[in-house]
Design a protein around this motif. Structure first.
Motif, PDB file in Angstrom:
ATOM      1  N   LEU A  46       0.856  -1.202   0.000  1.00 13.18           N
ATOM      2  CA  LEU A  46       0.000   0.000   0.000  1.00 13.18           C
ATOM      3  C   LEU A  46       0.889   1.249   0.000  1.00 13.18           C
ATOM      4  CD1 LEU A  46      -2.842   1.254   0.223  1.00 13.18           C
ATOM      5  CD2 LEU A  46      -2.567   1.179   2.718  1.00 13.18           C
ATOM      6  N   LEU A  47       1.943   1.211   0.819  1.00 12.20           N
ATOM      7  CA  LEU A  47       2.886   2.344   0.882  1.00 12.20           C
ATOM      8  C   LEU A  47       3.524   2.568  -0.489  1.00 12.20           C
ATOM      9  CD1 LEU A  47       4.371   4.456   2.573  1.00 12.20           C
ATOM     10  CD2 LEU A  47       5.967   2.673   3.308  1.00 12.20           C
ATOM     11  N   LEU A  48       3.922   1.478  -1.132  1.00 11.58           N
ATOM     12  CA  LEU A  48       4.538   1.588  -2.472  1.00 11.58           C
ATOM     13  C   LEU A  48       3.559   2.230  -3.447  1.00 11.58           C
ATOM     14  CD1 LEU A  48       6.610   0.988  -4.721  1.00 11.58           C
ATOM     15  CD2 LEU A  48       5.565  -1.271  -4.935  1.00 11.58           C
ATOM     16  N   THR A  49       2.298   1.756  -3.441  1.00 15.47           N
ATOM     17  CA  THR A  49       1.344   2.294  -4.437  1.00 15.47           C
ATOM     18  C   THR A  49       1.024   3.761  -4.148  1.00 15.47           C
ATOM     19  OG1 THR A  49      -0.484   1.373  -3.154  1.00 15.47           O
ATOM     20  CG2 THR A  49       0.306   0.072  -5.029  1.00 15.47           C
ATOM     21  N   GLU A  50       0.982   4.112  -2.858  1.00 11.86           N
ATOM     22  CA  GLU A  50       0.753   5.523  -2.509  1.00 11.86           C
ATOM     23  C   GLU A  50       1.932   6.384  -2.968  1.00 11.86           C
ATOM     24  OE1 GLU A  50      -1.893   4.852   1.589  1.00 11.86           O
ATOM     25  OE2 GLU A  50       0.265   5.301   1.692  1.00 11.86           O
ATOM     26  N   MET A  51       3.151   5.925  -2.665  1.00 16.29           N
ATOM     27  CA  MET A  51       4.348   6.692  -3.036  1.00 16.29           C
ATOM     28  C   MET A  51       4.461   6.797  -4.548  1.00 16.29           C
ATOM     29  SD  MET A  51       5.468   7.577  -0.209  1.00 16.29           S
ATOM     30  CE  MET A  51       6.826   8.512  -0.876  1.00 16.29           C
ATOM     31  N   ALA A  52       4.206   5.663  -5.221  1.00 18.59           N
ATOM     32  CA  ALA A  52       4.361   5.652  -6.680  1.00 18.59           C
ATOM     33  C   ALA A  52       3.309   6.544  -7.336  1.00 18.59           C
ATOM     34  CB  ALA A  52       4.260   4.219  -7.193  1.00 18.59           C
ATOM     35  N   THR A  53       2.086   6.536  -6.784  1.00 13.02           N
ATOM     36  CA  THR A  53       1.024   7.389  -7.337  1.00 13.02           C
ATOM     37  C   THR A  53       1.399   8.856  -7.199  1.00 13.02           C
ATOM     38  OG1 THR A  53      -0.661   5.736  -6.825  1.00 13.02           O
ATOM     39  CG2 THR A  53      -1.438   7.995  -7.162  1.00 13.02           C
ATOM     40  N   ASN A 218      -1.595 -11.768  -1.508  1.00 12.18           N
ATOM     41  CA  ASN A 218      -2.546 -11.936  -2.606  1.00 12.18           C
ATOM     42  C   ASN A 218      -3.314 -10.622  -2.746  1.00 12.18           C
ATOM     43  OD1 ASN A 218      -4.103 -12.083  -0.290  1.00 12.18           O
ATOM     44  ND2 ASN A 218      -3.854 -14.336  -0.270  1.00 12.18           N
ATOM     45  N   ASP A 219      -4.083 -10.532  -3.850  1.00 10.54           N
ATOM     46  CA  ASP A 219      -4.947  -9.370  -4.064  1.00 10.54           C
ATOM     47  C   ASP A 219      -4.187  -8.040  -4.057  1.00 10.54           C
ATOM     48  OD1 ASP A 219      -7.691  -7.727  -2.364  1.00 10.54           O
ATOM     49  OD2 ASP A 219      -7.131  -7.870  -4.491  1.00 10.54           O
ATOM     50  N   HIS A 220      -3.349  -7.831  -5.073  1.00 11.43           N
ATOM     51  CA  HIS A 220      -2.568  -6.581  -5.195  1.00 11.43           C
ATOM     52  C   HIS A 220      -3.499  -5.471  -5.675  1.00 11.43           C
ATOM     53  CE1 HIS A 220       0.063 -10.031  -5.805  1.00 11.43           C
ATOM     54  NE2 HIS A 220       1.057  -9.315  -5.307  1.00 11.43           N
ATOM     55  N   LYS A 221      -3.769  -4.468  -4.836  1.00  9.29           N
ATOM     56  CA  LYS A 221      -4.667  -3.378  -5.239  1.00  9.29           C
ATOM     57  C   LYS A 221      -3.850  -2.201  -5.773  1.00  9.29           C
ATOM     58  CE  LYS A 221      -8.578  -4.080  -2.056  1.00  9.29           C
ATOM     59  NZ  LYS A 221      -7.797  -5.100  -1.270  1.00  9.29           N
ATOM     60  N   PHE A 222      -4.324  -1.591  -6.881  1.00 16.20           N
ATOM     61  CA  PHE A 222      -3.617  -0.438  -7.463  1.00 16.20           C
ATOM     62  C   PHE A 222      -4.562   0.745  -7.540  1.00 16.20           C
ATOM     63  CE2 PHE A 222      -0.016  -2.963  -8.635  1.00 16.20           C
ATOM     64  CZ  PHE A 222      -0.522  -4.221  -8.942  1.00 16.20           C
ATOM     65  N   THR A 223      -4.003   1.949  -7.592  1.00 17.38           N
ATOM     66  CA  THR A 223      -4.838   3.144  -7.813  1.00 17.38           C
ATOM     67  C   THR A 223      -5.148   3.222  -9.319  1.00 17.38           C
ATOM     68  OG1 THR A 223      -2.890   4.505  -8.242  1.00 17.38           O
ATOM     69  CG2 THR A 223      -3.646   4.386  -5.945  1.00 17.38           C
ATOM     70  N   PRO A 224      -6.218   3.931  -9.689  1.00 12.19           N
ATOM     71  CA  PRO A 224      -6.551   4.060 -11.124  1.00 12.19           C
ATOM     72  C   PRO A 224      -5.383   4.609 -11.944  1.00 12.19           C
ATOM     73  CG  PRO A 224      -8.340   4.906  -9.770  1.00 12.19           C
ATOM     74  CD  PRO A 224      -7.206   4.585  -8.836  1.00 12.19           C
ATOM     75  N   LEU A 225      -4.657   5.570 -11.378  1.00  7.98           N
ATOM     76  CA  LEU A 225      -3.511   6.169 -12.100  1.00  7.98           C
ATOM     77  C   LEU A 225      -2.446   5.105 -12.354  1.00  7.98           C
ATOM     78  CD1 LEU A 225      -2.069   8.588 -13.322  1.00  7.98           C
ATOM     79  CD2 LEU A 225      -1.296   9.246 -11.045  1.00  7.98           C
ATOM     80  N   LEU A 226      -2.186   4.246 -11.366  1.00 12.20           N
ATOM     81  CA  LEU A 226      -1.155   3.221 -11.553  1.00 12.20           C
ATOM     82  C   LEU A 226      -1.626   2.164 -12.546  1.00 12.20           C
ATOM     83  CD1 LEU A 226       0.401   2.720  -7.993  1.00 12.20           C
ATOM     84  CD2 LEU A 226       1.255   4.078  -9.905  1.00 12.20           C
ATOM     85  N   CYS A 227      -2.938   1.888 -12.566  1.00 12.77           N
ATOM     86  CA  CYS A 227      -3.440   0.914 -13.553  1.00 12.77           C
ATOM     87  C   CYS A 227      -3.136   1.432 -14.957  1.00 12.77           C
ATOM     88  CB  CYS A 227      -4.943   0.699 -13.389  1.00 12.77           C
ATOM     89  SG  CYS A 227      -5.350  -0.177 -11.879  1.00 12.77           S
ATOM     90  N   GLU A 228      -3.303   2.753 -15.138  1.00  5.14           N
ATOM     91  CA  GLU A 228      -2.998   3.374 -16.436  1.00  5.14           C
ATOM     92  C   GLU A 228      -1.511   3.257 -16.762  1.00  5.14           C
ATOM     93  OE1 GLU A 228      -6.262   4.272 -18.060  1.00  5.14           O
ATOM     94  OE2 GLU A 228      -4.603   5.482 -18.836  1.00  5.14           O
ATOM     95  N   ILE A 229      -0.695   3.659 -15.774  1.00  4.06           N
ATOM     96  CA  ILE A 229       0.744   3.831 -16.015  1.00  4.06           C
ATOM     97  C   ILE A 229       1.493   2.491 -15.992  1.00  4.06           C
ATOM     98  CG2 ILE A 229       2.808   4.684 -14.793  1.00  4.06           C
ATOM     99  CD1 ILE A 229       1.723   6.988 -16.130  1.00  4.06           C
ATOM    100  N   TRP A 230       1.055   1.573 -15.086  1.00  7.89           N
ATOM    101  CA  TRP A 230       1.789   0.330 -14.903  1.00  7.89           C
ATOM    102  C   TRP A 230       1.233  -0.835 -15.717  1.00  7.89           C
ATOM    103  CZ3 TRP A 230       2.803  -0.016  -8.863  1.00  7.89           C
ATOM    104  CH2 TRP A 230       3.821   0.884  -8.537  1.00  7.89           C
ATOM    105  N   ASP A 231       0.153  -0.575 -16.516  1.00  5.76           N
ATOM    106  CA  ASP A 231      -0.409  -1.685 -17.308  1.00  5.76           C
ATOM    107  C   ASP A 231      -0.754  -2.890 -16.446  1.00  5.76           C
ATOM    108  OD1 ASP A 231       1.696  -1.021 -20.167  1.00  5.76           O
ATOM    109  OD2 ASP A 231      -0.385  -0.467 -19.721  1.00  5.76           O
ATOM    110  N   VAL A 232      -1.402  -2.621 -15.314  1.00  3.15           N
ATOM    111  CA  VAL A 232      -1.825  -3.755 -14.471  1.00  3.15           C
ATOM    112  C   VAL A 232      -3.340  -3.728 -14.290  1.00  3.15           C
ATOM    113  CG1 VAL A 232       0.294  -4.107 -13.162  1.00  3.15           C
ATOM    114  CG2 VAL A 232      -1.320  -2.338 -12.448  1.00  3.15           C
ATOM    115  N   GLN A 233      -3.904  -4.873 -13.823  1.00  4.05           N
ATOM    116  CA  GLN A 233      -5.327  -5.020 -13.518  1.00  4.05           C
ATOM    117  C   GLN A 233      -6.221  -4.800 -14.746  1.00  4.05           C
ATOM    118  OE1 GLN A 233      -5.794  -3.569  -9.747  1.00  4.05           O
ATOM    119  NE2 GLN A 233      -7.952  -4.089  -9.531  1.00  4.05           N
TER     120      GLN A 233
END
Ligand SMILES: O=C(NC1CCCCC1)[C@H](C1CCCCC1)n1c(-c2ccc(-c3nnn[nH]3)cc2)nc2ccccc21
Length: 233
Positions: A46-53, A218-233
């Motif tokens: 969660l910290l990683l996704t927040e920082m990366a976002t 399990n269950d890696h949650k991403f922010t919408p911005l990271l889904c765009e940028i990281w090509d995940v989910q």
């Protein structure tokens, strides 16, 4: 011995890039947080996704200040940001990791990252990169220019007018080359070593999606911005 001359406009360019770079720092210092406490893999992810976002958001602001960037084709602007976001994240992480810290803090930080939940196989390439960046002892100007050069990589996927990007990147490379020669007169190879790091950065890019999905949880949650940028989910 050729006289290296940074022109007036190159000095102006460097000042713009450095101011933009310093203005767009990550608000919250992740290293301090990691040194304070041990977190679970879920909390770390969660910290990683927040920082990366938030890093993507500041990267967009930084990029908008690169002279000439906003004159590029709009779809190419998106392609450059999307194509460089992961590399910019690892470059920033390397700079955070290599920052001068009180005795023993870097070792604690490394241990925390090793136990954060990232799978073992990516530790070596990631820390090799962090340490190779640390060994360069880059000054702020070099860090800012290197980030701009990474963003202005012409051969990102879907870039249409590569020559327009090449021209912007070349003017950054020319300033960086002169700066390296002035800052590290005893090390004529320094500029080449700096660019060599960008090649190492691309390999981390290839690992990234696998790295993300292999976090021991399990269950890696991403922010919408990271889904765009990281090509995940
Ligand atoms: O927050 C972080 N980096 C931010 C730094 C500032 C710019 C935006 C990213 C992560 C920490 C998250 C919480 C768990 C420990 C690592 N981080 C990383 C790191 C680790 C794994 C992946 C990754 N990518 N895909 N899977 N794992 C990315 C970055 N390297 C770091 C080196 C020094 C300090 C923090 C560091």
């Amino acid at each position: 011995k050729e006289k290296i001359e940074i022109t007036k406009e190159q000095q102006a360019l460097m000042k713009i890039i450095l101011d933009a770079y310093n203005r767009h720092q990550i608000p919250q210092d992740v290293a301090k947080k990691l040194l304070q406490d041990q977190y679970s893999a879920e909390e770390n992810f969660l910290l990683l996704t927040e920082m990366a976002t938030s890093q993507v958001q500041v990267l967009v602001e930084f990029t908008k200040n690169i002279p000439g960037f906003l004159s590029l084709d709009h779809e190419d602007q998106i392609a450059l940001l999307k194509g460089s976001a992961v590399e910019a994240m690892f470059l920033r992480s390397a700079q955070v990791f290599s920052r001068k810290m009180p005795k023993g803090h870097t070792e604690v930080l490394e241990a925390r990252i090793r136990k954060s939940g990232i799978s073992e196989e990516f530790m070596t390439p990631m820390f090799n990169f962090y340490k190779s960046i640390g060994e360069l002892h880059m000054v702020q100007e070099e860090q800012a220019l290197l980030t701009a050069i990474t963003i202005l990589t012409p051969d990102r996927p879907h870039v249409k007018d590569q020559h327009a990007v090449e021209r912007l990147q070349e003017s950054m490379l020319d300033v960086l080359r002169k700066l390296c020669a002035l800052q590290h007169p005893q090390e004529p190879q320094y500029f080449a070593r700096l660019l060599g790091r960008l090649t190492e950065l691309r390999t981390l890019n290839h690992y990234h999606t696998e790295m993300l999905t292999s976090w021991r949880m399990n269950d890696h949650k991403f922010t919408p911005l990271l889904c765009e940028i990281w090509d995940v989910q």
